[in-house]
Design an enzyme around this catalytic site. Sequence first.
Site, PDB file in Angstrom:
ATOM      1  N   ASN A 289       0.801  -1.240   0.000  1.00  0.00           N
ATOM      2  CA  ASN A 289       0.000   0.000   0.000  1.00  0.00           C
ATOM      3  C   ASN A 289       0.830   1.284   0.000  1.00  0.00           C
ATOM      4  O   ASN A 289       0.383   2.316  -0.502  1.00  0.00           O
ATOM      5  CB  ASN A 289      -1.036  -0.007   1.132  1.00  0.00           C
ATOM      6  CG  ASN A 289      -0.427  -0.114   2.508  1.00  0.00           C
ATOM      7  OD1 ASN A 289       0.723  -0.501   2.648  1.00  0.00           O
ATOM      8  ND2 ASN A 289      -1.193   0.233   3.511  1.00  0.00           N
TER       9      ASN A 289
ATOM     10  N   GLU B 138       4.645  -4.151  12.259  1.00  0.00           N
ATOM     11  CA  GLU B 138       3.694  -3.060  11.987  1.00  0.00           C
ATOM     12  C   GLU B 138       2.502  -3.713  11.311  1.00  0.00           C
ATOM     13  O   GLU B 138       2.563  -4.038  10.121  1.00  0.00           O
ATOM     14  CB  GLU B 138       4.337  -2.005  11.068  1.00  0.00           C
ATOM     15  CG  GLU B 138       5.542  -1.298  11.661  1.00  0.00           C
ATOM     16  CD  GLU B 138       5.166  -0.287  12.739  1.00  0.00           C
ATOM     17  OE1 GLU B 138       3.966  -0.013  12.919  1.00  0.00           O
ATOM     18  OE2 GLU B 138       6.083   0.209  13.408  1.00  0.00           O
TER      19      GLU B 138
ATOM     20  N   CYS C 121      -3.144   1.388   6.788  1.00  0.00           N
ATOM     21  CA  CYS C 121      -3.357   0.820   8.124  1.00  0.00           C
ATOM     22  C   CYS C 121      -3.886   1.892   9.074  1.00  0.00           C
ATOM     23  O   CYS C 121      -4.539   1.592  10.062  1.00  0.00           O
ATOM     24  CB  CYS C 121      -2.056   0.242   8.657  1.00  0.00           C
ATOM     25  SG  CYS C 121      -0.715   1.426   8.556  1.00  0.00           S
TER      26      CYS C 121
ATOM     27  N   GLU D  54       8.592   2.599  14.276  1.00  0.00           N
ATOM     28  CA  GLU D  54       9.415   3.012  13.132  1.00  0.00           C
ATOM     29  C   GLU D  54       9.408   4.519  13.055  1.00  0.00           C
ATOM     30  O   GLU D  54       8.370   5.161  13.260  1.00  0.00           O
ATOM     31  CB  GLU D  54       8.865   2.401  11.845  1.00  0.00           C
ATOM     32  CG  GLU D  54       9.030   0.892  11.815  1.00  0.00           C
ATOM     33  CD  GLU D  54       8.729   0.268  10.461  1.00  0.00           C
ATOM     34  OE1 GLU D  54       7.794   0.724   9.777  1.00  0.00           O
ATOM     35  OE2 GLU D  54       9.432  -0.691  10.086  1.00  0.00           O
TER      36      GLU D  54
HETATM   37  P1  NAP Z   1       0.141  -9.169   3.829  1.00  0.00           P
HETATM   38  O1  NAP Z   1      -0.688 -10.036   2.982  1.00  0.00           O
HETATM   39  O2  NAP Z   1       0.311  -9.535   5.255  1.00  0.00           O
HETATM   40  O3  NAP Z   1       1.566  -9.075   3.094  1.00  0.00           O
HETATM   41  C1  NAP Z   1       2.592  -8.258   3.568  1.00  0.00           C
HETATM   42  C2  NAP Z   1       3.906  -8.809   3.083  1.00  0.00           C
HETATM   43  O4  NAP Z   1       4.120 -10.090   3.653  1.00  0.00           O
HETATM   44  C3  NAP Z   1       3.995  -9.013   1.576  1.00  0.00           C
HETATM   45  O5  NAP Z   1       5.305  -8.750   1.145  1.00  0.00           O
HETATM   46  C4  NAP Z   1       3.665 -10.486   1.432  1.00  0.00           C
HETATM   47  O6  NAP Z   1       4.168 -11.080   0.267  1.00  0.00           O
HETATM   48  C5  NAP Z   1       4.366 -11.041   2.644  1.00  0.00           C
HETATM   49  N1  NAP Z   1       3.868 -12.337   3.069  1.00  0.00           N
HETATM   50  C6  NAP Z   1       2.638 -12.865   2.924  1.00  0.00           C
HETATM   51  N2  NAP Z   1       2.597 -14.106   3.464  1.00  0.00           N
HETATM   52  C7  NAP Z   1       3.842 -14.353   3.965  1.00  0.00           C
HETATM   53  C8  NAP Z   1       4.438 -15.465   4.637  1.00  0.00           C
HETATM   54  N3  NAP Z   1       3.748 -16.569   4.926  1.00  0.00           N
HETATM   55  N4  NAP Z   1       5.737 -15.366   4.992  1.00  0.00           N
HETATM   56  C9  NAP Z   1       6.451 -14.258   4.727  1.00  0.00           C
HETATM   57  N5  NAP Z   1       5.948 -13.194   4.087  1.00  0.00           N
HETATM   58  C10 NAP Z   1       4.647 -13.230   3.721  1.00  0.00           C
HETATM   59  O7  NAP Z   1      -0.376  -7.669   3.830  1.00  0.00           O
HETATM   60  P2  NAP Z   1      -0.734  -6.750   2.581  1.00  0.00           P
HETATM   61  O8  NAP Z   1      -2.070  -7.169   2.067  1.00  0.00           O
HETATM   62  O9  NAP Z   1       0.402  -6.697   1.631  1.00  0.00           O
HETATM   63  O10 NAP Z   1      -0.817  -5.321   3.264  1.00  0.00           O
HETATM   64  C11 NAP Z   1      -1.948  -4.864   3.909  1.00  0.00           C
HETATM   65  C12 NAP Z   1      -1.813  -5.022   5.402  1.00  0.00           C
HETATM   66  O11 NAP Z   1      -0.643  -4.323   5.858  1.00  0.00           O
HETATM   67  C13 NAP Z   1      -2.968  -4.395   6.149  1.00  0.00           C
HETATM   68  O12 NAP Z   1      -3.370  -5.244   7.194  1.00  0.00           O
HETATM   69  C14 NAP Z   1      -2.367  -3.106   6.719  1.00  0.00           C
HETATM   70  O13 NAP Z   1      -3.007  -2.625   7.853  1.00  0.00           O
HETATM   71  C15 NAP Z   1      -0.967  -3.526   6.990  1.00  0.00           C
HETATM   72  N6  NAP Z   1      -0.090  -2.352   7.068  1.00  0.00           N
HETATM   73  C16 NAP Z   1       0.372  -1.972   8.306  1.00  0.00           C
HETATM   74  C17 NAP Z   1       1.172  -0.840   8.426  1.00  0.00           C
HETATM   75  C18 NAP Z   1       1.676  -0.403   9.761  1.00  0.00           C
HETATM   76  O14 NAP Z   1       2.619   0.383   9.784  1.00  0.00           O
HETATM   77  N7  NAP Z   1       1.127  -0.857  10.875  1.00  0.00           N
HETATM   78  C19 NAP Z   1       1.512  -0.110   7.291  1.00  0.00           C
HETATM   79  C20 NAP Z   1       1.027  -0.523   6.051  1.00  0.00           C
HETATM   80  C21 NAP Z   1       0.222  -1.658   5.956  1.00  0.00           C
HETATM   81  P3  NAP Z   1       3.240 -11.189  -1.032  1.00  0.00           P
HETATM   82  O15 NAP Z   1       3.060  -9.820  -1.509  1.00  0.00           O
HETATM   83  O16 NAP Z   1       4.016 -12.038  -1.945  1.00  0.00           O
HETATM   84  O17 NAP Z   1       1.951 -11.814  -0.574  1.00  0.00           O
END
Ligand code: NAP
Length: 500
Positions: free
Chosen positions: A165, A264, A298, A472
């Site tokens: 995102n 995060e 997020c 962070e």
């Molecule tokens: P996600 O599905 O959890 O994926 C995040 C990252 O993790 C991607 O690079 C993904 O790779 C990787 N990943 C997925 N499964 C994994 C596994 N089993 N082992 C290791 N890595 C794995 O999240 P997203 O859909 O990309 O992002 C949205 C989420 O991020 C939301 O929940 C949002 O709230 C959160 N977010 C939090 C913050 C914060 O600072 N708190 C900031 C931004 C976003 P792939 O892309 O290959 O699936």
Amino acid sequence: MTETISQDQERQLVDSVPKGLLIRGQWRPAGDGGTVDVHDPSTGELLATIASATPEDGMAALAAADAAQASWARSAPRARAEILRKAFELVTARADDFALLMTLEMGKPLADSRAEVAYGAEFLRWFSEQTNRVSGRYSVAPDGAARLLVTKRPVGPSLLITPWNFPLAMGTRKIGPALAAGCTVVFKPATLTPLTTLLLAQTLIEAGVPDGVVNVIPTRHAGAVTGPLIRDPRLRKLSFTGSTEVGRRLIADSAEQVLRVSMELGGNAPLLVFEDADLEQAVDGAMLAKLRNGGEACTAANRLLVHRSVAEEFTRRLAERFSRHTVGRGTLPDTKIGPLVDDDTRDKVERLVTAAVAGGARVVTGGAKIPGPGYFYQPTVLTDLPADAEILREEIFGPVAPIVVFDTEDEAVRLANSTEYGLVAYAFTKDLNRGLRLAERLDTGMVGINTGIVSNPAAPFGGVKQSGIGREGGLEGIEEYLETRYVGIADPFAGLDKDS
Ligand code: NAP
């Protein structure tokens, strides 16, 4: 950059981005020749095809990071600071390219992408400034019989995993402090948006980052490639930004090597509007907190809690602003909201809205997908939600604002805190004491008072409860990549007579 961008410009930019894995300073294809396609979410069309790392490539990246660790840790802080400063300048000089690339692979409007370039680049500058400020202390033990030397050292090779995102800022928010502290990294970007990371990696090399210090491994096999790294004793740190579901699993996996972790994770931010709020300021804040980045943040306001006495007027003004927000391809000059990142993300938004409406919610504006190519969804305002609506519990990650009415401050706080998440909360009130009470009572890592945005590279970003562990940015950000070492020293005056 002019607001009208030709297809040739888009193609030239995408073509100029490296498409390989970066390991030990070399761009290379995946060991098995594997690739992964990147799409434009506004059309669904293919944008680029890049290398997809295998588990062996992942281990080669870790070996490179491990080999580079000792000399990077010993490099002069000033030298690391100057590389980060140079990287800041290069990213800023290429702001238009970074912005367009993010818009093409992620969908957000160019204005949002440009804001992210400024925010993301600032982490490189901020941490270049922190590099020279890591220090320790020397003290006399309370009984006078020893000296206590406390120093900081880099934690070691770090695995960084980022979401789609904020393709630039989620990377610089980790790379900046890691490099400043003297850690080498293996960086796995999100599969949906790897191009921005590849351009960033190229820029870091231009800035003078030595071979092996930053290694980049996009892959469509996230778990299979990062799992062996997390189990390898050479890795000392995992920093993850993404969903709570994946974060939870990675924390469990990290237990095996007792890895340092920073997490995060997801959010479910409440935005509170009190009867004494400046209503226009509250509507502006809600627009920003809800529609910035298309709601795919997020920190996005997930529940708008509004005092009964102002609810009708607030809803009217907000719905009017939502209905005027132009939806379209992010490169078009009038676009305020781009597409959602993919069909799954849009399906989830649609499912949550449909279920809320079936449970009795009223659609004030929007409420539907936009037909045609791309993953567009109308900016939507909902009221009259059933208390148990799933949309109030789940992260929406789209341009939908559910409004819930409250009567008292206690009720507002109770509603705001009734979630397993705790990333950020926003409150609008002109009463200073109420603002301070809320800042103390809201159970989140961050609170915005009379503002719809809190992100700032100089501030500690992060959540409590299931929104994460660690911070962070700010003065705290670099600590995530530092270990404390204590050296006990015998009394240097032992054996001397008292007058020495
Ligand atoms: P996600 O599905 O959890 O994926 C995040 C990252 O993790 C991607 O690079 C993904 O790779 C990787 N990943 C997925 N499964 C994994 C596994 N089993 N082992 C290791 N890595 C794995 O999240 P997203 O859909 O990309 O992002 C949205 C989420 O991020 C939301 O929940 C949002 O709230 C959160 N977010 C939090 C913050 C914060 O600072 N708190 C900031 C931004 C976003 P792939 O892309 O290959 O699936």
